[in-house]
Design an enzyme around this catalytic site. Sequence first.
Site, PDB file in Angstrom:
ATOM      1  CE  LYS A  33      44.338  75.555  93.786  1.00  0.00           C
ATOM      2  NZ  LYS A  33      44.023  76.975  93.665  1.00  0.00           N
ATOM      3  CE1 TYR A 245      25.977  50.986 109.017  1.00  0.00           C
ATOM      4  CE2 TYR A 245      27.178  51.880 107.139  1.00  0.00           C
ATOM      5  CZ  TYR A 245      27.130  51.077 108.265  1.00  0.00           C
ATOM      6  OH  TYR A 245      28.244  50.364 108.632  1.00  0.00           O
TER       7      TYR A 245
END
Length: 349
Positions: A33, A245
């Site tokens: 998956k 940042y």
Amino acid sequence: MYAIATISQSALLHNFSVVKKYAPQAKIVAMIKANAYGHHIDLVIPLLENADVLAVSELKEAKKLREITDKPILLLSGVYSSEELQQAIDLNCHCVVHHTSQITLINNTTQALNVWLKADTGMHRLGLSSGQYQECLSSFKTNPLINITCIMSHFACADKRNHPMNQMQFEAFNTLTDNKNNRSMANSAAILSLSKSLFDKVRPGIMLYGASPFTDNDFTLKPVMQLCAPIISIKVLQAGESVGYDSTWIAGKQTTVVTIGIGYGDGYPRGARNGTPVLISGTLCPLVGRVSMDMIAVDIGNKKVSIGDKAILWGDKRLRVETIAQYSNTISYELLSNVSARVSVISGQ
Ligand SMILES: *Cc1c(COP(=O)(O)O)cnc(C)c1O
């Protein structure tokens, strides 16, 4: 210059042999998956020749998978409409039935169908209660088109060795499925630690990809995905200067900081905190400042490096994805399956 994930063929084969070592008698349902936990099905499937069944969550994934393999495909959440049932039949999928709303739908099949009944033994996500399970069994028993291939259930806490849920779920499953041959319960954590739960089919996921579900033991599993990105800038910072940042990291003394061309847009976790290790020419160096969309900064002290040198973000025996998961408050599963489409995924030794 960009980020590259290399998929190690030998590591995947090795990890498959570890599954075999722990569950020598069991059939192997390989969990594919989420594009093989981010490893790309087209690179992984050729290495899973010895898997007995391949399991995916959705029809969309089953469709992609069917283009490259003839192996049995297990559809983990089953089908929800007659159109989906027809597609599942056309793709020759085995269908999980986990909810009573799927009984009538499945019973209307016009072609032979392999069905896996999923019992809820305590996880309370998908699965039939014991009453619903009996209802399902008696309904399907009279339908000659339906072949009940396997009874399955899923552990909620298998990665916590002594969690009482494990024993409880095991006993509930055993009681429900007394004397049945075709049973499946074990995920990777259970394969590695709960041998009585192996039954005759096991469902390894994360261990195939070389990450351990436990924090204290890697079980000799080898990382399959190595994630690398190049150094794209080198700067000498003075004491007091910040990087990135929000200026969350400030140099305490003069040091060299490199910028690596990978960020959360590639799937490197934004939650990775200051100090998260990055492997640069053989040395583990600390991530500094915030992770940006396209880049991260790493303090390399007084190491000598060049633009274009590659950094390893995870997937080395000195720097496992499990470690990055710990530093970023998540699990290896999320990191691996979140590697974004921007990253080139290639096959390697
Ligand atoms: C994903 C999944 C697994 C595999 O779990 P791992 O912890 O990755 O081994 C097993 N069973 C079911 C039903 C799953 O959805």
